[in-house]
Write a protein that holds these residues in place. Structure first.
Motif, PDB file in Angstrom:
ATOM      1  N   ASN A  19       0.644  -1.059   0.149  1.00 61.39           N
ATOM      2  CA  ASN A  19      -0.217  -0.156   0.169  1.00 61.39           C
ATOM      3  C   ASN A  19       0.836   0.674   0.028  1.00 61.39           C
ATOM      4  O   ASN A  19       0.545   1.921  -0.363  1.00 61.39           O
ATOM      5  CB  ASN A  19      -0.889  -0.342   1.715  1.00 61.39           C
ATOM      6  CG  ASN A  19      -2.331  -1.304   1.008  1.00 61.39           C
ATOM      7  OD1 ASN A  19      -3.239  -0.039   0.687  1.00 61.39           O
ATOM      8  ND2 ASN A  19      -2.321  -2.008   1.140  1.00 61.39           N
ATOM      9  N   ARG A  21       3.425   1.338  -1.250  1.00 61.05           N
ATOM     10  CA  ARG A  21       4.639   1.318  -2.759  1.00 61.05           C
ATOM     11  C   ARG A  21       3.298   2.453  -3.884  1.00 61.05           C
ATOM     12  O   ARG A  21       3.657   2.839  -4.660  1.00 61.05           O
ATOM     13  CB  ARG A  21       5.133   0.488  -3.316  1.00 61.05           C
ATOM     14  CG  ARG A  21       6.752  -0.313  -2.754  1.00 61.05           C
ATOM     15  CD  ARG A  21       7.364  -0.774  -3.790  1.00 61.05           C
ATOM     16  NE  ARG A  21       6.416  -1.968  -2.813  1.00 61.05           N
ATOM     17  CZ  ARG A  21       7.217  -3.262  -1.644  1.00 61.05           C
ATOM     18  NH1 ARG A  21       7.457  -2.663  -0.888  1.00 61.05           N
ATOM     19  NH2 ARG A  21       6.227  -3.872  -1.263  1.00 61.05           N
ATOM     20  N   ASP A  22       2.288   1.979  -3.759  1.00 58.65           N
ATOM     21  CA  ASP A  22       1.176   2.464  -4.604  1.00 58.65           C
ATOM     22  C   ASP A  22       0.901   3.527  -4.125  1.00 58.65           C
ATOM     23  O   ASP A  22       0.498   4.459  -5.028  1.00 58.65           O
ATOM     24  CB  ASP A  22       0.073   1.402  -4.043  1.00 58.65           C
ATOM     25  CG  ASP A  22      -0.775   2.045  -5.690  1.00 58.65           C
ATOM     26  OD1 ASP A  22      -1.327   1.637  -6.406  1.00 58.65           O
ATOM     27  OD2 ASP A  22      -1.898   2.099  -4.673  1.00 58.65           O
ATOM     28  N   LEU A  23       0.991   3.950  -3.153  1.00 62.14           N
ATOM     29  CA  LEU A  23       0.374   5.127  -3.144  1.00 62.14           C
ATOM     30  C   LEU A  23       1.853   6.417  -3.186  1.00 62.14           C
ATOM     31  O   LEU A  23       1.604   7.423  -3.630  1.00 62.14           O
ATOM     32  CB  LEU A  23       0.781   5.531  -0.644  1.00 62.14           C
ATOM     33  CG  LEU A  23       0.318   6.914  -0.693  1.00 62.14           C
ATOM     34  CD1 LEU A  23      -0.873   7.832  -1.267  1.00 62.14           C
ATOM     35  CD2 LEU A  23       0.741   6.891   1.007  1.00 62.14           C
ATOM     36  N   SER A  25       3.801   5.633  -5.213  1.00 63.18           N
ATOM     37  CA  SER A  25       3.971   5.972  -7.349  1.00 63.18           C
ATOM     38  C   SER A  25       2.750   6.833  -7.296  1.00 63.18           C
ATOM     39  O   SER A  25       3.014   7.846  -8.377  1.00 63.18           O
ATOM     40  CB  SER A  25       3.367   4.419  -7.036  1.00 63.18           C
ATOM     41  OG  SER A  25       3.025   4.440  -6.872  1.00 63.18           O
ATOM     42  N   ARG A  26       1.959   6.710  -6.676  1.00 62.13           N
ATOM     43  CA  ARG A  26       0.605   7.402  -7.271  1.00 62.13           C
ATOM     44  C   ARG A  26       0.973   8.882  -7.059  1.00 62.13           C
ATOM     45  O   ARG A  26       0.058   9.926  -7.674  1.00 62.13           O
ATOM     46  CB  ARG A  26      -0.866   7.093  -6.751  1.00 62.13           C
ATOM     47  CG  ARG A  26      -0.942   5.922  -7.404  1.00 62.13           C
ATOM     48  CD  ARG A  26      -1.990   4.715  -6.665  1.00 62.13           C
ATOM     49  NE  ARG A  26      -3.004   3.869  -7.670  1.00 62.13           N
ATOM     50  CZ  ARG A  26      -3.564   2.967  -8.474  1.00 62.13           C
ATOM     51  NH1 ARG A  26      -4.122   4.680  -8.452  1.00 62.13           N
ATOM     52  NH2 ARG A  26      -3.496   2.044  -8.796  1.00 62.13           N
ATOM     53  N   VAL A  27       1.276   9.628  -6.482  1.00 59.26           N
ATOM     54  CA  VAL A  27       1.744  10.656  -5.571  1.00 59.26           C
ATOM     55  C   VAL A  27       2.578  10.914  -5.089  1.00 59.26           C
ATOM     56  O   VAL A  27       3.406  10.472  -3.214  1.00 59.26           O
ATOM     57  CB  VAL A  27       0.469  11.114  -4.276  1.00 59.26           C
ATOM     58  CG1 VAL A  27       0.705  12.440  -3.579  1.00 59.26           C
ATOM     59  CG2 VAL A  27      -1.269  10.442  -4.572  1.00 59.26           C
ATOM     60  N   PRO A  28       4.069  11.349  -5.361  1.00 58.58           N
ATOM     61  CA  PRO A  28       4.907  11.179  -5.476  1.00 58.58           C
ATOM     62  C   PRO A  28       5.422  12.364  -4.672  1.00 58.58           C
ATOM     63  O   PRO A  28       6.424  11.754  -3.423  1.00 58.58           O
ATOM     64  CB  PRO A  28       6.134  11.532  -6.903  1.00 58.58           C
ATOM     65  CG  PRO A  28       4.804  11.054  -7.706  1.00 58.58           C
ATOM     66  CD  PRO A  28       3.255  11.548  -7.008  1.00 58.58           C
TER      67      PRO A  28
END
Length: 107
Positions: A19, A21-23, A25-28
Motif C-alpha cells: 500500500n 509503494r502504491d501511494l 507511486s501515485r502521489v510522489p
C-alpha cells in the motif's frame, strides 16, 4: 497528502509495504510516516527477507519505532537500520501527527 501507516502485527508488513509503494507511486510528494510497534517491531530484530524496495530511501517516507516495542522484542538501537527513528511514545507521536493533518491507516 500526509499519511500514517501504523503497523502493529508482524503479518501485516507485506500488505502495508504494498500500500505504501502504491501511494508513493501515485502521489510522489506524499509524506508518509511508518509507525511500528508491538509484535511488528520484531522484524527489526532479525532478517526475514522483507521487500522494502520503493519505500526505503524515499525522502518522503519516515520510519518510527517505539521504545516499548523495542524493549518487548529485545531490540537494541544497534540492531535498527539507520533510517529508523526511536520515539519514547508511539501513541503520542501518532496523536501529534493526526493533529497536524496526517490521515491514519492501519491494515
Amino acid at each position: 497528502m500526509k499519511v500514517i501507516f501504523h503497523i502493529v502485527e508482524s503479518n501485516k508488513w507485506d500488505d502495508t509495504m504494498s500500500n505504501i509503494r502504491d501511494l508513493v507511486s501515485r502521489v510522489p510528494d506524499a509524506k508518509v510516516e511508518i509507525v511500528v510497534m508491538s509484535k511488528a517491531a520484531s522484524l527489526f530484530g532479525r532478517y526475514v527477507g522483507m521487500n522494502f524496495e520503493g519505500v526505503v530511501g524515499n525522502p518522503n517516507v519516515k520510519w518510527v519505532i517505539g521504545e516499548k516495542g523495542m524493549k518487548d522484542n529485545r531490540i537494541t538501537k544497534e540492531m535498527l537500520p539507520s533510517y529508523v527513528r526511536i520515539e519514547p511514545s508511539v501513541i503520542m507521536h501518532i496523536v501529534e501527527l493526526q493533529n497536524s493533518g496526517y490521515a491514519y491507516i492501519r491494515l
